[in-house]
Design an enzyme around this catalytic site. Structure first.
Site, mmCIF file in Angstrom:
data_model
loop_
_atom_site.group_PDB
_atom_site.id
_atom_site.type_symbol
_atom_site.label_atom_id
_atom_site.label_comp_id
_atom_site.label_asym_id
_atom_site.label_seq_id
_atom_site.Cartn_x
_atom_site.Cartn_y
_atom_site.Cartn_z
ATOM 1 C CG HIS A 332 -0.538 -6.542 -2.302
ATOM 2 N ND1 HIS A 332 -0.895 -6.385 -0.981
ATOM 3 C CD2 HIS A 332 0.715 -6.030 -2.421
ATOM 4 C CE1 HIS A 332 0.090 -5.811 -0.324
ATOM 5 N NE2 HIS A 332 1.080 -5.582 -1.177
ATOM 6 C CB CYS A 350 3.184 -3.541 -2.969
ATOM 7 S SG CYS A 350 4.290 -4.922 -3.304
#
Length: 403
Positions: A332, A350
């Site tokens: 992201h 992440c």
């Protein structure tokens, strides 16, 4: 001077006459044999033609049959004749669609029947002898103990990546897995080797032996309606989708170099700085499959069990986010970590990218694309965490859950 004739045993009869007579006798014998053969041959051609036969009608369901599975086609067939009329009608007058074959020898229903219903099949035919015949069968379809629905992780008309598994999730546990697999039909062009694997009793996953070949067309037909899936459980309705396998996109995120290399059709197209999970929350090593893409997404630690107000909790809105696992691993946009991207792993697990790079990758990638994480720590990606089917070797895959 006159030549004397040669005399035979009979005075006045020349030998040549005897020879001629013998030839005539011999010719007479040959003629008689030929006549006899001719007579025999004539008797063969004089045989009479068999009379036309009456029609024989057969119905696929016997009169009075119970618990008929409503998903199977109902048929009527004629031998030594043609069907002139056929119908399949429910107890309340509902007419089931059906049709004759071009040669008129068979009729077949063209839509599924209802559960727990009574139907009457009637077929009329005319035989080769011109005489009519009629056959009738009244039967009742099965009443399920329960019905289950199925959902799929793909949509009709979708273009997906080379790592895409085909996942069928049932609304309840399936006891007859072989029957379920038989109902889940997967057709590919070109032909592609693959197999089912059950991670749980309510989910069957099919994947190819190796990554899909780009350009492959895939037809998925979850034809569960009318199928006995074990213990009186039947399918509620069918599902279907047609897919296309797009370009091969593989991204490799390296925790040692803090960079991600992106390959399209085996050609490197971009290298981007990244920041992955810090030592206290490392990004699991392994091969992920892109699951879903989001424009505007709130990253919330409580979704995987970490309270937002705890020291490790967070709740952050990001502009671009692509899910890679059930446990909350995404790649992201993370503009707050740009200074660390390319040199330090600081995330909660992440893969952090700049806004520009995240936008480019999400625009370029699609569900089913492959993201491999390496050199990110000791933690290993579980094959049940997301669509991470490539964490199992082919031998493990076909061996089943115990393999």
């Amino acid at each position: 001077m006159k030549r004397r004739g040669v005399r035979g045993p009979f005075p006045g009869v020349r030998l040549v006459s005897i020879v001629a007579l013998a030839g005539a006798l011999l010719a007479g014998c040959t003629s008689a044999a030929s006549d006899e053969r001719s007579t025999d041959q004539g008797s063969d051609t004089s045989q009479t033609t068999a009379p036309p036969e009456p029609v024989s009608l057969s119905l696929s369901i016997a009169e009075g049959a119970q618990n008929v599975e409503p998903g199977q086609p109902i048929t009527a067939n004629a031998t030594n004749g043609k069907i002139t009329e056929a119908s399949l009608v429910g107890a309340h007058g509902t007419v089931v669609k059906g049709g004759l074959t071009p040669d008129g020898t068979s009729w077949q229903s063209a839509e599924p029947l209802g559960y727990g219903k009574t139907y009457t099949l009637t077929a009329k035919a005319t035989g080769q002898d011109g005489k009519p015949a009629t056959a009738t069968s009244t039967f009742t379809t099965v009443t399920p103990a329960q019905t289950v629905s199925v959902s799929m992780n793909v949509q009709d008309g979708q273009t997906v990546g080379v790592g895409m598994p085909l996942i069928f999730t049932f609304s309840d546990d399936i006891t007859d897995k072989a029957a379920a697999e038989k109902a889940l039909r997967i057709t590919t062009q070109p032909q592609t080797e693959g197999a089912f694997h059950w991670f749980s009793d309510d989910q069957a996953t099919w994947r190819p032996k190796e990554y899909w070949q780009p350009g492959t067309t895939v037809s998925v037909d979850a034809g569960i309606y009318g199928r006995n899936l074990g213990d009186g459980t039947y399918g509620a309705e069918d599902k279907a989708a047609n897919l296309t396998i797009g370009d091969k996109l593989v991204a490799i995120a390296d925790g040692a170099t803090h960079h991600m290399k992106v390959y399209v059709n085996d050609q490197e197209v971009r290298t981007m700085p990244i920041s992955m999970g810090k030592p206290s929350s490392p990004t699991p090593n392994g091969t992920y499959t892109v699951m879903s893409e989001h424009n505007g997404y709130t990253m919330d630690s409580s979704t995987y069990g970490v309270a937002v107000d705890s020291s490790q909790g967070y709740r952050l809105w990001v502009e671009y986010a692509v899910r890679l696992s059930y446990s909350g691993i995404f790649y992201h946009s993370a503009p707050w970590s740009v200074g660390y991207q390319g040199n330090t792993n600081t995330s909660h697990g992440c893969i952090n990218l700049s806004t520009e790079n995240a936008a480019w990758l999400m625009e370029t990638s699609k569900p089913g694309d492959v993201v491999t994480v390496q050199n990110a720590g000791e933690q290993i990606l579980e094959p049940t965490d997301g669509w991470s089917v490539w964490q199992l070797s082919w031998e493990q895959w076909i061996a089943g859950p115990e393999g």
